[in-house]
Scaffold this motif. Structure first.
Motif, PDB file in Angstrom:
ATOM      1  N   VAL A  61       0.852  -1.181   0.000  1.00 21.14           N
ATOM      2  CA  VAL A  61       0.000   0.000   0.000  1.00 21.14           C
ATOM      3  C   VAL A  61       0.892   1.237   0.000  1.00 21.14           C
ATOM      4  O   VAL A  61       1.901   1.291   0.696  1.00 21.14           O
ATOM      5  CB  VAL A  61      -0.989  -0.007   1.198  1.00 21.14           C
ATOM      6  CG1 VAL A  61      -0.279   0.008   2.526  1.00 21.14           C
ATOM      7  CG2 VAL A  61      -1.989   1.128   1.106  1.00 21.14           C
ATOM      8  N   HIS A  77      -2.313  -1.626  -3.405  1.00 21.42           N
ATOM      9  CA  HIS A  77      -3.412  -0.742  -3.014  1.00 21.42           C
ATOM     10  C   HIS A  77      -2.868   0.688  -2.996  1.00 21.42           C
ATOM     11  O   HIS A  77      -1.916   0.970  -2.280  1.00 21.42           O
ATOM     12  CB  HIS A  77      -3.936  -1.103  -1.623  1.00 21.42           C
ATOM     13  CG  HIS A  77      -4.266  -2.560  -1.489  1.00 21.42           C
ATOM     14  ND1 HIS A  77      -5.526  -3.040  -1.694  1.00 21.42           N
ATOM     15  CD2 HIS A  77      -3.484  -3.628  -1.180  1.00 21.42           C
ATOM     16  CE1 HIS A  77      -5.524  -4.350  -1.514  1.00 21.42           C
ATOM     17  NE2 HIS A  77      -4.293  -4.734  -1.206  1.00 21.42           N
ATOM     18  N   GLN A  79      -3.374   4.420  -1.883  1.00 21.85           N
ATOM     19  CA  GLN A  79      -4.155   5.278  -0.997  1.00 21.85           C
ATOM     20  C   GLN A  79      -3.226   6.136  -0.150  1.00 21.85           C
ATOM     21  O   GLN A  79      -2.049   5.814   0.020  1.00 21.85           O
ATOM     22  CB  GLN A  79      -5.087   4.464  -0.122  1.00 21.85           C
ATOM     23  CG  GLN A  79      -4.420   3.824   1.078  1.00 21.85           C
ATOM     24  CD  GLN A  79      -5.419   3.540   2.177  1.00 21.85           C
ATOM     25  OE1 GLN A  79      -6.197   2.615   2.031  1.00 21.85           O
ATOM     26  NE2 GLN A  79      -5.413   4.326   3.234  1.00 21.85           N
ATOM     27  N   LEU A  81      -1.608   7.209   3.015  1.00 25.74           N
ATOM     28  CA  LEU A  81      -1.306   6.485   4.247  1.00 25.74           C
ATOM     29  C   LEU A  81      -1.608   7.290   5.506  1.00 25.74           C
ATOM     30  O   LEU A  81      -1.520   6.763   6.612  1.00 25.74           O
ATOM     31  CB  LEU A  81       0.152   6.029   4.251  1.00 25.74           C
ATOM     32  CG  LEU A  81       0.527   5.088   3.109  1.00 25.74           C
ATOM     33  CD1 LEU A  81       2.001   4.736   3.175  1.00 25.74           C
ATOM     34  CD2 LEU A  81      -0.327   3.840   3.134  1.00 25.74           C
ATOM     35  N   THR A  85      -6.678   2.450   6.377  1.00 25.80           N
ATOM     36  CA  THR A  85      -6.759   1.594   5.198  1.00 25.80           C
ATOM     37  C   THR A  85      -8.116   0.909   5.155  1.00 25.80           C
ATOM     38  O   THR A  85      -8.863   0.920   6.133  1.00 25.80           O
ATOM     39  CB  THR A  85      -5.664   0.505   5.227  1.00 25.80           C
ATOM     40  OG1 THR A  85      -5.942  -0.388   6.314  1.00 25.80           O
ATOM     41  CG2 THR A  85      -4.277   1.108   5.369  1.00 25.80           C
TER      42      THR A  85
END
Length: 183
Positions: A61, A77, A79, A81, A85
């Motif tokens: 991520v 993933h 996104q 941080l 999540t």
């Protein structure tokens, strides 16, 4: 956009000596199951995790998109941080985060998220610049900032942490007996 630019300014990678340390610690502890590379950047540590062949799956991520040509069995993933999540609680046996927490606005929220994501007795392994090194203390005294937090590191490095800070934050989140070591 500001956070995306800050992430790209960091280059999305850490030194091989940091990744080597992560590999040594993981091999010594022999965890298995699902692992999360939290703040995967351009996928350098994720590639190593897959190559170790110790984990059931590798999730990565980062605010940055999956790197071009990432032809690994990694579930990527994208996104911010700084936000929680979308993973379910207790999703991972292991979380690794190489040189990420200093890039984030609220380390307490991040550590609480790590605790939420880990299964009971899970392993968290993270690194951050050593702000207690002689070099960093001298930079603070003579330049007014820690060595890794000067103008050249901004806006990527925004949150310097000391061992005492990390110990408190980890314990507040529910972790027990943090262990610190240095490269």
């Amino acid at each position: 956009a500001w956070r995306q630019n800050a992430a790209q300014a960091s280059g999305g990678t850490s030194g091989d000596y940091i990744y080597d340390m992560f590999e040594r610690v993981l091999r010594a502890h022999r965890p298995g199951g699902k692992i999360l590379d939290f703040g995967a950047g351009i996928g350098g540590l994720s590639r190593r995790l897959v190559g170790m062949r110790m984990f059931e799956s590798v999730d990565s991520v980062d605010i940055m998109p999956a790197p071009e040509g990432l032809d690994l069995p990694v579930d990527w993933h994208s996104q911010d941080l700084n936000e929680p999540t979308g993973f379910a609680s207790g999703s991972f046996e292991v979380i690794v985060s190489a040189e990420v927490i200093e890039h984030l606005e609220n380390p307490r929220a991040v550590v609480r998220e790590w605790f939420r994501l880990l299964k009971p007795e899970g392993l968290l392994l993270f690194s951050t610049p050593n702000n207690e090194s002689l070099r960093s203390i001298l930079a603070l005294v003579f330049r007014g900032h820690y060595a890794s937090f000067g103008d050249a590191s901004y806006p990527a490095h925004i949150t310097p942490l000391l061992n005492k800070d990390m110990d408190r934050i980890l314990r507040e989140a529910g972790f027990r007996e943090p262990f610190f070591f240095y490269t």
